[in-house]
Design a protein around this motif. Structure first.
Motif, PDB file in Angstrom:
ATOM      1  N   LEU A 115       3.146  -0.534   8.388  1.00 16.58           N
ATOM      2  CA  LEU A 115       3.328   0.181   7.122  1.00 16.58           C
ATOM      3  C   LEU A 115       2.132   1.062   6.808  1.00 16.58           C
ATOM      4  O   LEU A 115       2.283   2.228   6.413  1.00 16.58           O
ATOM      5  N   LEU A 116       0.930   0.531   6.981  1.00 16.02           N
ATOM      6  CA  LEU A 116      -0.270   1.313   6.682  1.00 16.02           C
ATOM      7  C   LEU A 116      -0.384   2.513   7.611  1.00 16.02           C
ATOM      8  O   LEU A 116      -0.749   3.615   7.176  1.00 16.02           O
ATOM      9  N   ASP A 117      -0.047   2.321   8.883  1.00 21.47           N
ATOM     10  CA  ASP A 117      -0.084   3.443   9.835  1.00 21.47           C
ATOM     11  C   ASP A 117       0.901   4.532   9.432  1.00 21.47           C
ATOM     12  O   ASP A 117       0.590   5.725   9.520  1.00 21.47           O
ATOM     13  N   ARG A 118       2.088   4.131   9.004  1.00 22.55           N
ATOM     14  CA  ARG A 118       3.088   5.113   8.579  1.00 22.55           C
ATOM     15  C   ARG A 118       2.565   5.963   7.416  1.00 22.55           C
ATOM     16  O   ARG A 118       2.701   7.182   7.407  1.00 22.55           O
ATOM     17  N   ILE A 119       2.002   5.285   6.434  1.00 18.99           N
ATOM     18  CA  ILE A 119       1.582   5.992   5.232  1.00 18.99           C
ATOM     19  C   ILE A 119       0.371   6.879   5.508  1.00 18.99           C
ATOM     20  O   ILE A 119       0.333   8.048   5.106  1.00 18.99           O
ATOM     21  N   GLY A 133      -4.138  -9.131   5.708  1.00 18.27           N
ATOM     22  CA  GLY A 133      -3.721  -9.286   4.320  1.00 18.27           C
ATOM     23  C   GLY A 133      -2.217  -9.350   4.180  1.00 18.27           C
ATOM     24  O   GLY A 133      -1.524  -9.926   5.001  1.00 18.27           O
ATOM     25  N   ASN A 134      -1.706  -8.719   3.119  1.00 15.94           N
ATOM     26  CA  ASN A 134      -0.277  -8.748   2.839  1.00 15.94           C
ATOM     27  C   ASN A 134       0.135  -7.425   2.205  1.00 15.94           C
ATOM     28  O   ASN A 134      -0.612  -6.445   2.255  1.00 15.94           O
ATOM     29  N   PHE A 135       1.326  -7.395   1.615  1.00 23.16           N
ATOM     30  CA  PHE A 135       1.830  -6.157   1.035  1.00 23.16           C
ATOM     31  C   PHE A 135       0.905  -5.636  -0.055  1.00 23.16           C
ATOM     32  O   PHE A 135       0.638  -4.431  -0.149  1.00 23.16           O
ATOM     33  N   SER A 136       0.391  -6.533  -0.869  1.00 19.79           N
ATOM     34  CA  SER A 136      -0.507  -6.115  -1.946  1.00 19.79           C
ATOM     35  C   SER A 136      -1.759  -5.455  -1.390  1.00 19.79           C
ATOM     36  O   SER A 136      -2.247  -4.460  -1.939  1.00 19.79           O
ATOM     37  N   ASN A 195      -3.089  -1.684  -2.011  1.00 23.36           N
ATOM     38  CA  ASN A 195      -4.448  -1.421  -2.483  1.00 23.36           C
ATOM     39  C   ASN A 195      -5.154  -0.406  -1.601  1.00 23.36           C
ATOM     40  O   ASN A 195      -5.885   0.461  -2.101  1.00 23.36           O
ATOM     41  N   ASP A 196      -4.945  -0.519  -0.284  1.00 31.93           N
ATOM     42  CA  ASP A 196      -5.536   0.471   0.621  1.00 31.93           C
ATOM     43  C   ASP A 196      -5.007   1.866   0.329  1.00 31.93           C
ATOM     44  O   ASP A 196      -5.760   2.849   0.327  1.00 31.93           O
ATOM     45  N   ALA A 202      -9.721   7.668 -12.196  1.00 30.32           N
ATOM     46  CA  ALA A 202      -8.850   7.925 -11.055  1.00 30.32           C
ATOM     47  C   ALA A 202      -8.320   6.634 -10.445  1.00 30.32           C
ATOM     48  O   ALA A 202      -7.172   6.567 -10.009  1.00 30.32           O
ATOM     49  N   GLU A 203      -9.149   5.582 -10.434  1.00 30.75           N
ATOM     50  CA  GLU A 203      -8.706   4.306  -9.869  1.00 30.75           C
ATOM     51  C   GLU A 203      -7.537   3.743 -10.657  1.00 30.75           C
ATOM     52  O   GLU A 203      -6.559   3.242 -10.083  1.00 30.75           O
ATOM     53  N   LEU A 204      -7.618   3.797 -11.975  1.00 31.08           N
ATOM     54  CA  LEU A 204      -6.541   3.283 -12.821  1.00 31.08           C
ATOM     55  C   LEU A 204      -5.230   4.021 -12.544  1.00 31.08           C
ATOM     56  O   LEU A 204      -4.179   3.398 -12.361  1.00 31.08           O
ATOM     57  N   TYR A 205      -5.309   5.357 -12.501  1.00 25.39           N
ATOM     58  CA  TYR A 205      -4.100   6.140 -12.272  1.00 25.39           C
ATOM     59  C   TYR A 205      -3.561   5.933 -10.855  1.00 25.39           C
ATOM     60  O   TYR A 205      -2.337   5.931 -10.646  1.00 25.39           O
ATOM     61  N   ALA A 206      -4.447   5.744  -9.888  1.00 25.18           N
ATOM     62  CA  ALA A 206      -4.005   5.515  -8.514  1.00 25.18           C
ATOM     63  C   ALA A 206      -3.230   4.205  -8.418  1.00 25.18           C
ATOM     64  O   ALA A 206      -2.173   4.139  -7.772  1.00 25.18           O
TER      65      ALA A 206
END
Length: 226
Positions: free
Chosen positions: A91-95, A140-143, A147-148, A171-175
């Protein structure tokens, strides 16, 4: 000379016995067996969750004994950790691979489509990731994946906020809010599968981008202080 009935019957029995001889199965290599068990485990974890999955069922579907599964993974926790680790990386690679555009709106579209594409094509993997479990994989997991992604979005928004005169510390809050919106919508879409992913992505971007393009510099709640 003509064959006697007994000789003819003997040949027929030998032919029958030869045809009835079971065909030997091709033995899997250790690597092939491991991949088979990971695939089966992934499917069962997606169907039942961690707690309801048993090594007995994994072994039964793979047509092997339980010790074979233990030999490869040490137990259910080990198998689960490998499955989750692979899905997290996928999933991370895709994104991260999808984020190629320069314009923030295009980046939002690419991230939304990448997540929805993963859900569409790897539904079992996504179900494994979003189920809660007491076991964590190395990645880790989906969360942790979300977060990444949020950290990457944070950098994009930070630059955008600075150029528009907003506080880049927010920016962190909106992200987190943006990524959470897409992730929660993805979990809903996993089950309903309508409308199509391009339409879902378009509406997500419409909400997030058009909202971002009209941000108030110092927003307040109109219901507070009444």
């Amino acid at each position: 000379m003509a064959e006697s009935p007994s000789e003819d019957g003997g040949r027929a029995r030998r032919r029958t016995a030869a045809s009835a001889k079971p065909t030997s199965r091709v033995r899997m290599s250790a690597a092939q067996r491991r991949e088979q068990l990971i695939s089966i485990g992934r499917q069962i974890f997606a169907e039942r969750g961690f707690d309801a999955t048993s090594i007995e069922e994994v072994a039964s579907r793979a047509k092997v004994s339980k010790p074979v599964v233990y030999e490869h993974f040490g137990g259910k926790e080990g198998l689960y950790a490998v499955v989750v680790d692979r899905e997290v990386r996928s999933l991370l690679d895709r994104i991260t691979t999808a984020l190629t555009a320069g314009h923030p709106r295009e980046l939002l579209e690419q991230a939304a489509l990448a997540l929805l594409g993963y859900i569409e094509e790897e539904a079992s993997g996504f179900r494994v990731l979003v189920r809660e479990s007491p076991v964590l994989s190395a990645t880790g997991n989906f969360s942790s994946v979300m977060n990444d992604v949020a950290h990457q979005v944070e950098h994009i928004l930070g630059a955008e906020f600075s150029s528009r005169g907003y506080d880049p510390k927010l920016a962190e809050l909106y992200a987190q809010a943006l990524v959470g919106m897409v992730a929660l919508t993805g979990r809903w879409w996993l089950e309903v599968r309508r409308p199509r992913k391009e339409t879902v992505a378009a509406h997500l971007v419409n909400l997030s981008w058009n909202g971002l393009s009209h941000l108030e510099a110092k927003p307040g709640l109109i219901t507070v202080g009444r």
